[in-house]
Write a protein that holds these residues in place. Structure first.
Motif, PDB file in Angstrom:
ATOM      1  N   LYS A   1       0.834  -1.202   0.000  1.00 40.60           N
ATOM      2  CA  LYS A   1       0.000   0.000   0.000  1.00 40.60           C
ATOM      3  C   LYS A   1       0.872   1.257   0.000  1.00 40.60           C
ATOM      4  CE  LYS A   1      -3.893   2.193   2.258  1.00 40.60           C
ATOM      5  NZ  LYS A   1      -4.899   2.097   3.306  1.00 40.60           N
ATOM      6  N   LYS A   2       1.928   1.231   0.771  1.00 42.18           N
ATOM      7  CA  LYS A   2       2.838   2.380   0.834  1.00 42.18           C
ATOM      8  C   LYS A   2       3.436   2.670  -0.544  1.00 42.18           C
ATOM      9  CE  LYS A   2       7.108   3.943   2.990  1.00 42.18           C
ATOM     10  NZ  LYS A   2       8.393   3.540   2.491  1.00 42.18           N
ATOM     11  N   ASP A   3       3.892   1.623  -1.222  1.00 40.27           N
ATOM     12  CA  ASP A   3       4.480   1.797  -2.548  1.00 40.27           C
ATOM     13  C   ASP A   3       3.441   2.280  -3.559  1.00 40.27           C
ATOM     14  OD1 ASP A   3       6.989   1.043  -1.647  1.00 40.27           O
ATOM     15  OD2 ASP A   3       6.752  -1.045  -2.269  1.00 40.27           O
TER      16      ASP A   3
ATOM     17  N   LEU B   1       0.836   4.123  -2.904  1.00 44.11           N
ATOM     18  CA  LEU B   1       0.570   5.535  -2.625  1.00 44.11           C
ATOM     19  C   LEU B   1       1.673   6.420  -3.211  1.00 44.11           C
ATOM     20  CD1 LEU B   1      -0.729   5.247   1.043  1.00 44.11           C
ATOM     21  CD2 LEU B   1      -2.073   5.835  -0.994  1.00 44.11           C
ATOM     22  N   GLU B   2       2.899   5.981  -3.083  1.00 42.97           N
ATOM     23  CA  GLU B   2       4.020   6.730  -3.660  1.00 42.97           C
ATOM     24  C   GLU B   2       3.928   6.753  -5.184  1.00 42.97           C
ATOM     25  OE1 GLU B   2       7.763   5.240  -2.182  1.00 42.97           O
ATOM     26  OE2 GLU B   2       7.148   5.529  -0.109  1.00 42.97           O
ATOM     27  N   LEU B   3       3.613   5.613  -5.781  1.00 39.05           N
ATOM     28  CA  LEU B   3       3.487   5.531  -7.228  1.00 39.05           C
ATOM     29  C   LEU B   3       2.352   6.423  -7.718  1.00 39.05           C
ATOM     30  CD1 LEU B   3       4.260   4.355  -9.951  1.00 39.05           C
ATOM     31  CD2 LEU B   3       2.817   2.373  -9.435  1.00 39.05           C
ATOM     32  N   ARG B   4       1.255   6.455  -6.971  1.00 44.89           N
ATOM     33  CA  ARG B   4       0.130   7.311  -7.356  1.00 44.89           C
ATOM     34  C   ARG B   4       0.558   8.764  -7.441  1.00 44.89           C
ATOM     35  NH1 ARG B   4      -5.163   7.541  -3.655  1.00 44.89           N
ATOM     36  NH2 ARG B   4      -3.614   8.338  -2.225  1.00 44.89           N
ATOM     37  N   GLU B   5       1.305   9.220  -6.468  1.00 46.29           N
ATOM     38  CA  GLU B   5       1.765  10.615  -6.481  1.00 46.29           C
ATOM     39  C   GLU B   5       2.732  10.876  -7.643  1.00 46.29           C
ATOM     40  OE1 GLU B   5       0.281  12.953  -4.688  1.00 46.29           O
ATOM     41  OE2 GLU B   5      -0.937  11.253  -4.051  1.00 46.29           O
ATOM     42  N   ILE B   6       3.599   9.927  -7.918  1.00 48.39           N
ATOM     43  CA  ILE B   6       4.532  10.069  -9.043  1.00 48.39           C
ATOM     44  C   ILE B   6       3.760  10.153 -10.362  1.00 48.39           C
ATOM     45  CG2 ILE B   6       6.310   8.865 -10.392  1.00 48.39           C
ATOM     46  CD1 ILE B   6       7.323   7.744  -7.643  1.00 48.39           C
TER      47      ILE B   6
ATOM     48  N   LYS C   1       2.046  13.525 -10.733  1.00 47.96           N
ATOM     49  CA  LYS C   1       3.026  14.556 -11.071  1.00 47.96           C
ATOM     50  C   LYS C   1       3.456  14.428 -12.529  1.00 47.96           C
ATOM     51  CE  LYS C   1       7.449  16.549  -9.616  1.00 47.96           C
ATOM     52  NZ  LYS C   1       7.812  16.940 -10.940  1.00 47.96           N
TER      53      LYS C   1
END
Length: 56
Positions: free
Chosen positions: A10-12, A14-19, A22
């Motif tokens: 889930k953490k990864d 969430l990070e991928l979603r933001e990337i 952007k």
């Protein structure tokens, strides 16, 4: 679905979603609108969003 999305934490995700968000924003600003690459990124973002919903 991208091969790696189902196995990501889930953490990864969430990070991928933001990337991805952007990347889409940057591409639209740079190109002045959607491109083939942007549409592809939208699709990937949708897959990430769907996986995140499954994890909730």
């Amino acid at each position: 679905m991208a091969n790696y999305v189902p196995t990501m934490s889930k953490k990864d995700l969430l990070e991928l979603r933001e990337i991805l968000k952007k990347t889409i924003k940057d591409n639209i600003e740079k190109e002045g609108g959607d491109t083939i690459g942007t549409v592809s990124t939208y699709a990937e973002l949708e897959e990430v969003e769907e996986r995140l919903k499954e994890l909730v």
